[in-house]
Design a protein around this motif. Sequence first.
Motif, PDB file in Angstrom:
ATOM      1  N   PRO A 150      14.894 -32.118  25.533  1.00 45.31           N
ATOM      2  CA  PRO A 150      13.474 -31.570  25.050  1.00 45.31           C
ATOM      3  C   PRO A 150      12.503 -32.056  25.445  1.00 45.31           C
ATOM      4  O   PRO A 150      11.100 -31.731  25.256  1.00 45.31           O
ATOM      5  CB  PRO A 150      13.864 -32.104  23.331  1.00 45.31           C
ATOM      6  CG  PRO A 150      15.276 -31.988  23.574  1.00 45.31           C
ATOM      7  CD  PRO A 150      15.602 -32.411  24.642  1.00 45.31           C
ATOM      8  N   LEU A 151      12.363 -33.415  26.180  1.00 47.70           N
ATOM      9  CA  LEU A 151      11.230 -34.162  26.675  1.00 47.70           C
ATOM     10  C   LEU A 151      10.594 -33.181  27.640  1.00 47.70           C
ATOM     11  O   LEU A 151       9.419 -33.313  27.978  1.00 47.70           O
ATOM     12  CB  LEU A 151      11.700 -35.279  27.426  1.00 47.70           C
ATOM     13  CG  LEU A 151      11.976 -36.657  26.598  1.00 47.70           C
ATOM     14  CD1 LEU A 151      12.403 -37.679  27.279  1.00 47.70           C
ATOM     15  CD2 LEU A 151      10.847 -36.978  25.545  1.00 47.70           C
ATOM     16  N   LEU A 172      12.895 -26.622  22.724  1.00 51.01           N
ATOM     17  CA  LEU A 172      12.104 -27.013  21.709  1.00 51.01           C
ATOM     18  C   LEU A 172      10.670 -26.460  21.720  1.00 51.01           C
ATOM     19  O   LEU A 172       9.726 -26.326  20.878  1.00 51.01           O
ATOM     20  CB  LEU A 172      11.715 -28.633  21.805  1.00 51.01           C
ATOM     21  CG  LEU A 172      10.987 -29.439  20.955  1.00 51.01           C
ATOM     22  CD1 LEU A 172      11.532 -29.355  19.577  1.00 51.01           C
ATOM     23  CD2 LEU A 172      11.019 -30.900  21.328  1.00 51.01           C
ATOM     24  N   LEU A 208       8.069 -24.812  19.049  1.00 48.85           N
ATOM     25  CA  LEU A 208       6.751 -25.079  18.811  1.00 48.85           C
ATOM     26  C   LEU A 208       5.859 -23.791  19.086  1.00 48.85           C
ATOM     27  O   LEU A 208       4.893 -23.828  18.054  1.00 48.85           O
ATOM     28  CB  LEU A 208       6.550 -26.205  19.514  1.00 48.85           C
ATOM     29  CG  LEU A 208       7.184 -27.605  19.429  1.00 48.85           C
ATOM     30  CD1 LEU A 208       6.835 -28.685  20.288  1.00 48.85           C
ATOM     31  CD2 LEU A 208       7.000 -28.024  18.180  1.00 48.85           C
ATOM     32  N   ILE A 258      12.310 -25.366  14.026  1.00 53.12           N
ATOM     33  CA  ILE A 258      12.647 -26.848  14.630  1.00 53.12           C
ATOM     34  C   ILE A 258      14.150 -27.033  14.227  1.00 53.12           C
ATOM     35  O   ILE A 258      14.999 -27.733  14.708  1.00 53.12           O
ATOM     36  CB  ILE A 258      11.652 -27.806  14.016  1.00 53.12           C
ATOM     37  CG1 ILE A 258      10.394 -27.600  14.828  1.00 53.12           C
ATOM     38  CG2 ILE A 258      12.132 -29.499  14.605  1.00 53.12           C
ATOM     39  CD1 ILE A 258       9.317 -28.584  14.473  1.00 53.12           C
ATOM     40  N   VAL A 307      16.876 -25.535  16.349  1.00 54.92           N
ATOM     41  CA  VAL A 307      16.851 -26.368  17.613  1.00 54.92           C
ATOM     42  C   VAL A 307      17.620 -27.366  17.311  1.00 54.92           C
ATOM     43  O   VAL A 307      18.758 -27.834  18.030  1.00 54.92           O
ATOM     44  CB  VAL A 307      15.561 -26.512  18.117  1.00 54.92           C
ATOM     45  CG1 VAL A 307      15.735 -27.645  19.237  1.00 54.92           C
ATOM     46  CG2 VAL A 307      14.697 -25.526  18.705  1.00 54.92           C
ATOM     47  N   LEU A 313      13.782 -36.350  19.873  1.00 49.95           N
ATOM     48  CA  LEU A 313      12.396 -35.719  20.042  1.00 49.95           C
ATOM     49  C   LEU A 313      12.452 -34.700  18.965  1.00 49.95           C
ATOM     50  O   LEU A 313      11.524 -34.221  18.017  1.00 49.95           O
ATOM     51  CB  LEU A 313      12.082 -34.956  21.324  1.00 49.95           C
ATOM     52  CG  LEU A 313      10.850 -34.464  21.556  1.00 49.95           C
ATOM     53  CD1 LEU A 313       9.782 -35.431  21.330  1.00 49.95           C
ATOM     54  CD2 LEU A 313      10.602 -34.097  23.023  1.00 49.95           C
ATOM     55  N   VAL A 314      13.343 -33.854  18.848  1.00 52.86           N
ATOM     56  CA  VAL A 314      13.669 -32.759  17.607  1.00 52.86           C
ATOM     57  C   VAL A 314      13.538 -33.681  16.178  1.00 52.86           C
ATOM     58  O   VAL A 314      12.728 -33.020  15.383  1.00 52.86           O
ATOM     59  CB  VAL A 314      14.863 -32.081  17.884  1.00 52.86           C
ATOM     60  CG1 VAL A 314      15.013 -31.016  16.791  1.00 52.86           C
ATOM     61  CG2 VAL A 314      15.062 -31.493  19.297  1.00 52.86           C
ATOM     62  N   TRP A 326      10.760 -32.836  13.749  1.00 56.63           N
ATOM     63  CA  TRP A 326      11.202 -32.305  12.438  1.00 56.63           C
ATOM     64  C   TRP A 326      10.543 -33.093  11.360  1.00 56.63           C
ATOM     65  O   TRP A 326       9.767 -32.502  10.234  1.00 56.63           O
ATOM     66  CB  TRP A 326      12.591 -32.261  12.390  1.00 56.63           C
ATOM     67  CG  TRP A 326      13.394 -31.593  11.178  1.00 56.63           C
ATOM     68  CD1 TRP A 326      13.436 -30.161  11.379  1.00 56.63           C
ATOM     69  CD2 TRP A 326      13.712 -31.935  10.082  1.00 56.63           C
ATOM     70  NE1 TRP A 326      13.959 -29.661  10.200  1.00 56.63           N
ATOM     71  CE2 TRP A 326      14.043 -30.655   9.305  1.00 56.63           C
ATOM     72  CE3 TRP A 326      13.520 -32.909   9.186  1.00 56.63           C
ATOM     73  CZ2 TRP A 326      14.399 -30.576   8.003  1.00 56.63           C
ATOM     74  CZ3 TRP A 326      13.853 -33.138   7.859  1.00 56.63           C
ATOM     75  CH2 TRP A 326      14.439 -31.746   7.297  1.00 56.63           C
TER      76      TRP A 326
END
Lengths: 239, 232
Positions: free
Chosen positions: A168-169, A179, A183, A196, A199, B77-78, B82
């Motif tokens: 996801p970075l 991700l 978003l 989110i 995901v 990151l999620v 979140w």
Amino acid sequence: MTSSVIWNWEYAVAVFPIIFQAMWVTLSATVLGFMLALILGLAWALARRSTFKPLAWTVAGIVEFIRSTPLLVQLFFLYMAFPQIPYIGVTLDAFTAGVIGLGVHYSTYLSEIYRSGIESIPKGQWEASTALNFSKVQTWTKVILPQAIPPVLPMFGNYLIVMFKETPLLAAITVVEMLQVSLIIGSQSFRYIEPITIVGLLFLLLSYPSALLVRRLEQKMKNRYASGNKKVTREEVTL
Amino acid sequence: MPCFNHKLEQDVIAILSTDAWILLLQGVSVTVQLLVYSAIFAFIIAFVAGFGRLSKYGIVRGITITYVEFFRGTSLLVQLFWFFYVLPFFGLELPALMVGVMALAMNYGAYASEIVRSSVLAIPKEQTEAAIALNMTYWQRMRRVILPQAIKIMLPGFGNISIELLKGTALVVLIGVNDVTYMVKQILIPSGAGTQYEMYLLLLVIYFILALPLILTARWLERRASLGGYSR
């Protein structure tokens, strides 16, 4: 859409297919990056064992540097700063930069695993190869690596999962993966909660069963190759 | 400095002589704060969850296993996003820095709890049996026999986790915390202080310098653990 509803099923069902499609981007980035990491990791590990000491030390320094700095900053560097470096700088598209970033970052972890595998080979094997008059290449390809790699394979599996969870970075350098898609959806409809969460659940759904599988494999390997003296420094917590 | 080109030299001097230097230091201090707070919380969580998984009550084990597997199975990151986007929805409007600390602590706490658990399990069973034979209570046994030995095994793992944690702090730039990455990416580069690749290299070097004491401590702990005691 009223915000009094915490979880809107209709919306969740509507956005799911779009996010699911983006999963292929995440998965292909993971697989490509991992292949790069496998090759580069072996190269690092072999270079660190070089008898030409300056090379070994330089590589050790590079590996330690890459391993101790954040992947996110490395991605920024590759995507935004690397093209500006005189002579060697090349403009990369976001996906390529992401794959290279992931691959190079995780190659440093994998090199430690290769190293632990190589170091677990008893000294007698080296001596035997010398006695048989094997060349250096023959020793590595016929004696050392075939014994060093199978026992550490499950650990590679661990890092494949770890890497999957880091993809996801790539959203930060505008790769349209899971991700990023969620978003974008969230910013259009002002509802972030469903995309989110979806995901997160997709990540859980993919990584948890694989982690269980890897754990079992690891146990199996541990029983088969019960010879100790493996040394892994700074190893990730087993999944 | 012959290896530097002239422009780079000028840029470095320009950075050192302007407010950029102060901004960088501010960013570093935010990053260090993030690291310290989240490390403290992560290790508290690690102990609670680690012992939770060893509990004799099935329900406690169930809750902690769910927590640990959930946070290890989804991406950091999620989780960060979140917390950032979903918590306000529940009326919990936290500052970005706190959201960052929370996500980092919960994620790395889950990983570190495995270190706690495996270290406690690594203590030979005879130690527990001997403690029981000496009529010690559960807490006495933990405090006087098991933990002093288990902590010795945990320390190198904790060292490694703190390095990972430091690297993880860079992610908070994506939710707008003004850490050192933010300072470079959002403020210094748009303001034209130095060119991009030099600033990003500087940023990487800053992270490496921040990590150095952690790396050295972790290595020292590893060496010490492998000298004696139960090092697996």
